[in-house]
Enzyme design. Structure first.
Site, mmCIF file in Angstrom:
data_model
loop_
_atom_site.group_PDB
_atom_site.id
_atom_site.type_symbol
_atom_site.label_atom_id
_atom_site.label_comp_id
_atom_site.label_asym_id
_atom_site.label_seq_id
_atom_site.Cartn_x
_atom_site.Cartn_y
_atom_site.Cartn_z
ATOM 1 N N GLU A 164 0.823 -1.216 0.000
ATOM 2 C CA GLU A 164 0.000 0.000 0.000
ATOM 3 C C GLU A 164 0.859 1.268 0.000
ATOM 4 O O GLU A 164 0.800 2.090 0.932
ATOM 5 C CB GLU A 164 -0.961 -0.005 1.190
ATOM 6 C CG GLU A 164 -1.929 -1.176 1.142
ATOM 7 C CD GLU A 164 -2.988 -1.147 2.245
ATOM 8 O OE1 GLU A 164 -2.720 -0.545 3.297
ATOM 9 O OE2 GLU A 164 -4.052 -1.716 2.057
ATOM 10 N N GLU A 339 -6.388 -7.921 -0.741
ATOM 11 C CA GLU A 339 -6.877 -8.095 0.633
ATOM 12 C C GLU A 339 -8.380 -7.870 0.593
ATOM 13 O O GLU A 339 -8.839 -6.779 0.279
ATOM 14 C CB GLU A 339 -6.227 -7.079 1.580
ATOM 15 C CG GLU A 339 -4.731 -7.268 1.713
ATOM 16 C CD GLU A 339 -4.084 -6.252 2.675
ATOM 17 O OE1 GLU A 339 -4.813 -5.594 3.442
ATOM 18 O OE2 GLU A 339 -2.853 -6.127 2.636
ATOM 19 N N MET A 389 -7.450 -6.212 17.157
ATOM 20 C CA MET A 389 -8.907 -6.075 17.022
ATOM 21 C C MET A 389 -9.415 -6.459 15.629
ATOM 22 O O MET A 389 -10.592 -6.333 15.341
ATOM 23 C CB MET A 389 -9.336 -4.630 17.339
ATOM 24 C CG MET A 389 -8.937 -4.135 18.702
ATOM 25 S SD MET A 389 -9.570 -5.164 20.035
ATOM 26 C CE MET A 389 -11.263 -4.609 20.117
HETATM 27 C C1 GAL Z 1 -4.497 -3.042 4.983
HETATM 28 C C2 GAL Z 1 -3.046 -3.448 5.144
HETATM 29 C C3 GAL Z 1 -2.919 -4.713 5.966
HETATM 30 C C4 GAL Z 1 -3.745 -4.599 7.221
HETATM 31 C C5 GAL Z 1 -5.177 -4.327 6.839
HETATM 32 C C6 GAL Z 1 -6.120 -4.253 8.014
HETATM 33 O O1 GAL Z 1 -4.632 -1.706 4.599
HETATM 34 O O2 GAL Z 1 -2.432 -3.672 3.901
HETATM 35 O O3 GAL Z 1 -1.566 -4.923 6.290
HETATM 36 O O4 GAL Z 1 -3.245 -3.585 8.017
HETATM 37 O O5 GAL Z 1 -5.229 -3.100 6.165
HETATM 38 O O6 GAL Z 1 -7.435 -4.009 7.592
#
Ligand code: GAL
Length: 665
Positions: A164, A339, A389
């Site tokens: 990111e 993700e 969390m």
């Molecule tokens: C994303 C990030 C992950 C984790 C996730 C949590 O933005 O790439 O490493 O932090 O959020 O929702």
């Protein structure tokens, strides 16, 4: 194994061949967070629910190199081995989003500096200045070692650069290497100080520079905001630094790992860098989708009730817009969701549990908008540190959480990959975003808010759209082109618009062409560069408090109500289509048209809808005016997906859609 690897997207050439492929599912896993005794059990379980790969290691630098020059690869070797034995492939993240403590101690100058000139400290992530050559060298070192070690591993199918880039306010550093490099970057761009002074309008408030070394990043100016043209260039500069930072890694990965793909996971509504440029040398792009947290990106004019209605699913348009944006970055090529939220997140203002069915709904929606892989975040919830969390498919104790069953039951084989071929383009440009948001002139307005108003109108009509940069217009012919907020009109963009085929319908939103490349207003009139298309000049703009509105006469008895922003036009070769009624703009033109170009000056959903509907009718594009709230329709190739993001069942045109569900046919 080679055959298995080929089924997963590998090289650019194979990525356009969808004939025999279906949606792939994977998961982000962190073997370093759990006992090695659990690795095999985890991998077996991942495989058993139809996942075909894991993404690993993007934050693991300190684990790989705990002391400078001392490497521990065994854990990663072993983990990859186990995934492979259990039939899973691996995507490796370069670990550069998290420089270890020893590296920061040795080279504190790589730390970024915030807007208050405070050095940001070690202790979370993304703590580096993209312009730092020192840090780039360190990254090159670790990425080279990693690439050499794993490139020939048959389980490793691809790479994710960093994580990111620019997210969480880390796109800009206001001191250190960035501050040092900025003047020379400007010198290269403008060649002379005279040109720079002119481009930035330095005559104003005696801002004239007489030496390159006088120029600093645009923070901590004594009063008011910094010079917007300077900020615009600083955004361009920081974006270029991120691009250079990533490119160094891409070059290394291409050298040592030529057969594997390279991608990057972008974020929701990213504004930190010009993603079209960042995507250029990637094989395909990926993004991280957290629909529930995304609700906060809703424009202020959306009621709190709308957020409540979609509290457990997110709003379909906010999510699909990001899918469309990322598909558009590489001219319609399929993308990954690297993700995918699969339970509650931890970082939003509110983090409710997703509705039952939401994980499958999001997965199907991603596919419909062009994803070829969806990767759940994360496998097992973390028992330590900042993301305690956050949920995963498994709970911290290893038991199956709510999203697990939904992921396990999702029949990805039913979702065939196909090329998306849309007739409508929505134009987006990061430079317009940067300049718009600096002087939005109304605290409730932003580029994204204006953009999303137009995007949502189109999606509510049930039409599919490509989100592209204007320069991509030359690659494909569209029936309808909508430019919601192209505030910055460069020569390049103007040329693209002027070159549109005469049969293409064009809709321009408020503030179009208000600024030139430097962010200044053209003294010869707002539409100077595209005067031939618009045939008018702007007269006034009016920024409305949220409690007042402006009426616009509609066709017949109908009236539209505009909020937050209205601008009026003096027609020249254009004709006035609709006028403002009462108020300071009374009887001035609100909507004008010339040939196939219609310019809308007011932010009114019903008005935008009326204009778009007319354009769709003219082009014989099928649209609906009865799509229920929360229901959306998307097409991919010959397949259609109907989604219901609302929390109640809906019947629409003979389709029964239970609450939070989809129908695929
Ligand atoms: C994303 C990030 C992950 C984790 C996730 C949590 O933005 O790439 O490493 O932090 O959020 O929702």
């Amino acid at each position: 194994m080679i055959i298995l690897r080929q089924l997963i997207l590998m090289g650019p050439s194979r990525m356009s061949d969808h004939s025999s492929s279906t949606l792939n599912l994977g998961v982000c896993d962190y073997p370093e967070h759990v006992s090695a005794n659990d690795w095999r059990m985890h991998a077996k379980k991942q495989k058993s629910i139809g996942l075909s790969f894991v993404r690993l290691a993007e934050f693991s630098w300190a684990k790989i190199e705990p002391i400078e020059g001392t490497y521990q690869w065994q854990w990663l070797d072993e983990a990859i081995e186990i995934y492979q034995q259990e039939g899973l492939n691996v995507v490796l993240g370069t670990p550069t989003a998290t420089p270890p403590a020893w590296l920061i101690q040795k080279y504190p100058e790589i730390l970024p500096v915030d807007e208050n000139n405070q050095v940001k400290k070690f202790g979370s992530r993304r703590h580096y200045d993209h312009a730092s050559e020192l840090y780039r060298d360190e990254c090159a070192r670790i990425v080279t070692l990693m690439a050499k070690r794993y490139a020939s591993h048959s389980a490793v199918i691809g790479w994710q650069t960093d994580n990111e880039l620019g997210h969480e306010g880390t796109g800009m550093s206001f001191g250190g290497a960035s501050a040092e490099r900025f003047p020379s970057w400007l010198k290269e761009k403008y060649k002379s100080l005279q040109a720079l002074n002119q481009a930035w309008g330095c005559e104003f408030w005696s801002q004239t520079y007489t030496d390159w070394t006088q120029i600093t990043p645009p923070n901590l100016t004594a009063v008011r905001q910094a010079n917007p043209s300077q900020v615009l260039d600083y955004k361009r500069f920081c974006s270029a630094m991120i691009e250079e930072f990533q490119q160094r890694q891409i070059d290394i990965l291409r050298t040592y790992s030529p057969a594997e793909f390279i991608t990057h996971n972008f974020v929701i509504f990213s504004a930190e860098s010009d993603l079209y440029r960042l995507a250029e040398n990637l094989d395909f792009v990926a993004w991280d989708s957290y629909p529930i947290g995304m609700l906060e990106f809703f424009a202020t004019w959306e009621s709190e009730q709308t957020k409540t209605d979609f509290a457990r699913t997110g709003h379909p348009d906010l999510v699909s817009f990001n899918h469309d944006l990322y598909r558009g970055l590489k001219n319609g090529r399929d993308f990954w969701v690297m993700e995918q939220q699969c339970g509650h997140a931890n970082w939003a203002q509110y983090n409710p549990l997703p509705a039952k069915g939401a994980v499958q709904l999001w997965t199907a929606q991603a596919w419909a908008h062009g994803a070829s892989a969806v990767v759940y975040f994360r496998w097992r919830a973390c028992h330590m540190a900042q993301e305690i969390m956050h949920s995963g498919l498994l709970r911290q104790d290893g038991t199956e959480d709510r999203g697990f069953k939904e992921a396990a039951d999702f029949c990805s084989e039913e979702f065939k990959l196909a090329t998306i071929n849309n007739k409508i383009a929505v134009l987006h440009d990061y430079e317009s975003l940067w300049i718009y948001d600096q002087q939005a002139h109304n605290q409730d307005l932003s580029y994204w808010h204006q953009f999303m108003l137009f995007y949502s109108v189109l999606r509510e009509c049930g039409v599919d759209v490509d989100v592209i940069h204007p320069r991509q217009l030359k690659d494909k012919q569209y029936d309808l082109v909508v430019a919601p907020a192209l505030t910055l009109m460069s020569e390049e963009i103007a040329d693209q618009l002027l070159a549109l085929p005469s049969e293409t319908e064009l809709v321009l939103g408020p503030r179009t062409a208000f600024r030139n490349e430097s962010g200044l207003v053209a003294q010869t009139g707002q539409f100077e560069k595209i005067e031939a298309l618009v045939g008018a000049k702007m007269l006034n703009f009016d920024s409305l408090r949220p409690t007042i509105s402006q009426l616009i006469e509609g066709q017949g008895e109908r009236q539209h109500e505009a909020r937050l922003w209205c601008e009026s036009y003096q027609v020249d070769t254009a004709k006035s289509v609709l006028r403002y009624k009462e108020g300071p703009l009374d009887q001035q033109s609100a909507v004008i048209s010339k040939g196939n170009t219609t310019t809308i000056g007011a932010l009114s959903k019903s008005l935008i809808k009326a204009v778009i509907n007319e354009k769709l009718s003219r082009k014989n594009i099928e649209y609906f005016d009865d799509l229920p709230t929360g229901v959306r329709i998307s097409r991919r190739g010959e397949q259609t997906l109907l989604t219901n993001f609302s929390s109640h069942p809906i019947e629409w045109r003979g389709h029964l859609l239970p609450a939070v569900s989809y129908k695929h046919f």
